[in-house]
Write a protein that holds these residues in place. Structure first.
Motif, short mmCIF file in Angstrom:
data_model
loop_
_atom_site.label_atom_id
_atom_site.label_comp_id
_atom_site.label_asym_id
_atom_site.label_seq_id
_atom_site.Cartn_x
_atom_site.Cartn_y
_atom_site.Cartn_z
N GLU A 21 -7.29 0.51 -4.62
CA GLU A 21 -6.14 0.79 -3.75
C GLU A 21 -6.57 1.49 -2.46
O GLU A 21 -6.10 1.14 -1.37
N LEU A 22 -7.46 2.47 -2.56
CA LEU A 22 -7.91 3.18 -1.37
C LEU A 22 -8.74 2.29 -0.45
O LEU A 22 -8.60 2.36 0.77
N SER A 23 -9.60 1.45 -1.02
CA SER A 23 -10.41 0.57 -0.15
C SER A 23 -9.52 -0.45 0.55
O SER A 23 -9.77 -0.82 1.70
N THR A 24 -8.44 -0.89 -0.11
CA THR A 24 -7.49 -1.79 0.53
C THR A 24 -6.76 -1.06 1.65
O THR A 24 -6.57 -1.61 2.75
N ILE A 67 0.84 -1.20 0.00
CA ILE A 67 0.00 0.00 0.00
C ILE A 67 0.87 1.25 0.00
O ILE A 67 0.60 2.21 -0.72
N ARG A 68 1.92 1.22 0.77
CA ARG A 68 2.76 2.41 0.90
C ARG A 68 3.69 2.62 -0.29
O ARG A 68 3.94 3.76 -0.69
N ARG A 103 -2.39 9.43 -0.02
CA ARG A 103 -2.31 8.29 0.89
C ARG A 103 -2.45 8.73 2.35
O ARG A 103 -3.20 8.14 3.12
N GLU A 104 -1.75 9.80 2.72
CA GLU A 104 -1.80 10.26 4.11
C GLU A 104 -3.17 10.84 4.47
O GLU A 104 -3.63 10.69 5.59
N ILE A 105 -3.82 11.48 3.53
CA ILE A 105 -5.19 11.96 3.76
C ILE A 105 -6.08 10.76 4.12
O ILE A 105 -6.81 10.79 5.11
N ARG A 126 2.87 13.16 11.18
CA ARG A 126 4.27 13.49 10.85
C ARG A 126 4.57 13.19 9.39
O ARG A 126 5.20 13.98 8.69
N VAL A 127 4.13 12.02 8.94
CA VAL A 127 4.35 11.65 7.54
C VAL A 127 3.56 12.60 6.64
O VAL A 127 4.07 13.05 5.61
N GLY A 128 2.33 12.92 7.02
CA GLY A 128 1.51 13.83 6.24
C GLY A 128 2.13 15.22 6.13
O GLY A 128 2.12 15.84 5.06
N ALA A 129 2.67 15.72 7.22
CA ALA A 129 3.34 17.03 7.20
C ALA A 129 4.53 16.99 6.25
O ALA A 129 4.75 17.93 5.48
#
Length: 193
Positions: free
Chosen positions: A166-169, A69-70, A80-82, A102-105
């Motif tokens: 991908e988002l639902s997973t 996923i990442r 992805r972070e949202i 932190r990852v989102g920032a």
């Protein structure tokens, strides 16, 4: 809050646990910039990864799904972070929120956007893909349990079927982690710094 699962130190791991430990600490999660440490001072895995060592076969599959996923989807870093932060907010997962803010920032989410995501409010994304991602994940994981044809069509038209898959997973994976973090009462202070 004290964790229900004690940190498993590397010296006490059996061969199968050790192999998984090395995959997690030596794989793509360990490369590049890290926004929170994977291990504590004794080398024990932090967050959801410590519990994965309890059942290495299942833990391996779960961590491989997370790595896919990442690192192996078409999702952008902000997108992805949202999605992850929406899951963290809905499941009230303090550890996921703390780690992924932190990852989102680092991915460029602003303080205003991070606060809105934390509070479950509309962050006001101007980018149509980010806005559609936020709306899709909120609708999919919403407490009402309803995801109707209108919502599906709008999400498909804005994001495409591959991205919906991908988002639902991602939602399923991070929801699983949120439940495990709750079960084992993994504290937020497990990500210092």
């Amino acid at each position: 809050m004290n964790p229900r699962l004690r940190p498993l130190v590397p010296a006490e791991l059996d061969a199968e646990q050790r192999a998984l430990y090395e995959e997690i600490t030596g794989g793509p999660r360990a490369e590049g910039p890290r926004h929170f440490p994977l291990t504590d001072e004794q080398g024990s895995l932090r967050g959801p990864f410590n519990a994965m060592l309890l059942s290495p076969g299942l833990g391996r599959a779960l961590q491989e799904l997370g790595a896919a996923i990442r690192y192996r989807t078409g999702l952008g870093a902000r997108q992805r972070e949202i999605a992850i932060l929406v899951v963290a907010q809905v499941w009230e997962s303090a550890f996921e929120r703390h780690a992924h803010e932190r990852v989102g920032a680092a991915a460029g989410l602003t303080d205003h956007e991070l606060l809105a995501l934390r509070e479950g409010r509309d962050p006001g994304f101007s980018d149509p893909v980010e806005r559609a991602t936020w709306a899709f994940v909120r609708a999919l994981i919403g407490r009402s349990g309803v995801f109707d044809e209108r919502q599906y069509s709008a999400a498909r038209d804005a994001l495409g079927e591959r991205t919906l898959f991908e988002l639902s997973t991602l939602v399923g994976y991070y929801s699983t982690l949120a439940l495990q973090l709750r079960l084992f009462e993994v504290p937020v202070h497990a990500t210092p710094g």
